[in-house]
Design an enzyme around this catalytic site. Sequence first.
Site, PDB file in Angstrom:
ATOM      1  N   ASN A 434       0.474  -1.172  -1.569  1.00 50.58           N
ATOM      2  CA  ASN A 434      -1.107  -0.755  -1.589  1.00 50.58           C
ATOM      3  C   ASN A 434      -1.418   0.278  -2.557  1.00 50.58           C
ATOM      4  OD1 ASN A 434      -3.637  -0.361   0.516  1.00 50.58           O
ATOM      5  ND2 ASN A 434      -2.796   1.478   0.034  1.00 50.58           N
ATOM      6  N   GLU A 435      -2.543  -0.172  -3.333  1.00 45.95           N
ATOM      7  CA  GLU A 435      -3.308   0.598  -4.181  1.00 45.95           C
ATOM      8  C   GLU A 435      -2.411   1.424  -4.974  1.00 45.95           C
ATOM      9  OE1 GLU A 435      -5.912   2.690  -1.623  1.00 45.95           O
ATOM     10  OE2 GLU A 435      -7.047   1.129  -1.353  1.00 45.95           O
TER      11      GLU A 435
END
Length: 828
Positions: A434-435
Amino acid sequence: MNKTILIAFLLIQNIISAQLTEDDLSVGKWQFKNAKDNNWLPAKVPGTVHLDLMDHKIIPDPFKDENEKKVQWVENEDWDYQTSFTVSSKQLIATQNIDLVFNGLDTFSEVYLNGKLLTRTNNMFRKWVIPVKQDLKSGNNILQVKFKSAVSTGKELAKKVPFTMPESPRSFVRKAQYQFGWDWGPRLVTAGIWKDVKLSFWNTAKLENVKVEQKKLTKEKADLNIHAEIIAEKAGNYTISINNQPSNVQLKKGKNIIQIPFVIDNPKLWQPNGWGKQELYPVRVSLRKNSIHLADKDLKIGLRTVELIQEKDAKGKSFYFKVNGNPLYIKGTNWIPGDSFSPRMTKEKYQYLIRQAKEANMNMIRVWGGGIYEDDEFYKACDENGILVWQDFMFAGSFYPSDEAFLNNVQQEVKDQVNRLQNHPSIALWCGNNEVDEAIVNWGYQKQFKYSKEDSLQVWKDYKKVFHELIPNTLQENVTAEKNIYWPSSPSIGWGHKESLTEGDSHYWGVWWGEQPFEIYNEKVGRFMSEYGFQGMPTLETTKSMFSGNPDLNLQNPTIKAHEKHSRGWQIIDEYIKRDYHLPADFVKYNYVSQLVQARGMQIAIEAHRRAKPYNMGTLYWQLNDCWPVVSWSSIDYLGNWKALHYQVKRSFEQQVILTEEKDGNLNFYAINDELKKFNNISLSIQVVKFNGEIINQINASPAEKELNDILKFDPVEAKNLIGNSDRNKVFLKLFLKDEKGNVITQNIHFFSKPKDLKLSQPSIRIKKISPAEIEISTDVLAKDVYLIGDVHFSDNFFNLLPGISKRIQLSKPLEKIEVMSLWDTMQ
């Protein structure tokens, strides 16, 4: 040989040949202590040190008041756990292999048995299997697990990198990243035996792992391969059975990988929610030698195909899931851990939350990469409810190292988790992180920490080693081909770049973080929106649970403030309320309006995404749930109560919707259908209605195409021609989408103004009791956003109630008194 010795010999031989047995050590009498202390106290396993300290009132409940601040010392201490258990001489003699199995140790620990160091652990997400027969003794045995502070250890690891890593030390620690604090969660860095502990006794051979490969799937049959990993004590002939269908296999001593074909005739497909039933087939894999039963593995599998389609087109590149051969419009949400203390999550809570996702017409949940690989019950619930899973690996919003020790650790973590999860039909996609790509490219850490060019290059090298080499290669080695859909990072391109809306998946945070108006959602529509969101307060019941004593419901109360983890959260909520609503001073009204503004924002986003079908083929809002009582982006609060957002999501995610877009003085109407069936000769009835219920105009519209398959757009209608000289703030549209027989497929209403500009009259809302668990509600004039207040779940809430049309509501339990509020009450 005398008779007694013979009987004993035969008994032992029989036991040696017998199947695997397990002793659950979790149920034993565990103790814990601070490593600096001498006094042991009773502990619970599975558990965490925080929960044990709370049980003994050594620390207060960090979910209450401002207690989070008072428990921060816990993360800096080392903690010891121990238990004793007995093993009989008969077990030791009769068993060839005894393994000590930890399914989860959080995180850095040393494991001792009878004073001997067995192993050191360094990963919360790994399974630790330790052969211990030679270290056990007949009678009493002492098992100790000594945990080192994850924070202190992480800081030591960070010193080995020549530049400063963001979010240090959590980047160096393979444990749930959210425990270090997030903008919706407290900082509670745990330690402990967070999953069960077993002593596994086995002889001759054991089934280590089973995976089901779907070779070919037709209406007539499903051709499967069952891959079984078997550890054999000695070479020889064995029998492996699939649902009582035996096959003879020759095993060598040590590790064996066996592949056995298996056929299911006339298979029924596992369908996602909204498309049909979730057909599940039991598969039992049994291992025998001669007539002795050695081991079993029981699975429940679903037969389905999932493809991720990315094809270049005139506007960029598509991104959509094809399930069982058909494009599926994804409607869903993001999942975070359901508690800051994961062992406290029950099977019932997992089942409840997934059922609420299904109830709200969802078909996918993204398991966010800053939490945990969830309990088996989570995936079981998704299998049973038709909820596909986008599964992140547990990396979030930082840079990560790629030294040999870290890579080896992650490789084993990935192997353990994908072997555990891959047979679930709900698993649709594996995502690297995630990110993390986003953090490297867009968040300015390199400038903040004054990286050299070499430092920045090293960050990219580390990133590619983990997410473009190690994880996909490990997946390829361990996951069957048809279940190996890998996406390196979510989002693929950051929200400040135009390409984020033309290809890949997108996290759009121009609303909230960028403080853009909700209407920007109509412009910022990507191919697959995997994150976007807005905060709202939890329900009143959950807000009250923040207090240990009598709740003081006041926005200035330090406890209320402490349960908003975003540094500018209150200011941002206030600003958005002022744009679209009146800002209430009263706490209960503020709580209500904060939920309305959250629901309104997400409604605008979801409707913009759905109107863009098939350019856009997925919308996953942030987020479904909470890990503690908090002001957050969730649609269901920590106690399981639906916020206004979840009621709105249920409406916005219906299989058929009729949506309105007002643009350049025109009204554009879109009929959208997400089911596999089609509707023929559809028509649209449009009524212009005053707030008192009077219909002042009515027209019928038909699209150029008569068949509703996926989406149809009607010819634009000029707003001024439709409403004439009527005040836009005093009328609304009522829309009825009808089939060829005149039956209403779906209906909706459309307002021409923001809520704060509507010229509402005071409604006279009447509640009639139909039964102890059912009420009927009605009004004389439009009651906008009716809010039923009570300590129960209402089947509908925060709805628009129209004059002359009563509405029946079911209650989850009888309630003596129901309070009611509407938007009019906030305008006074």
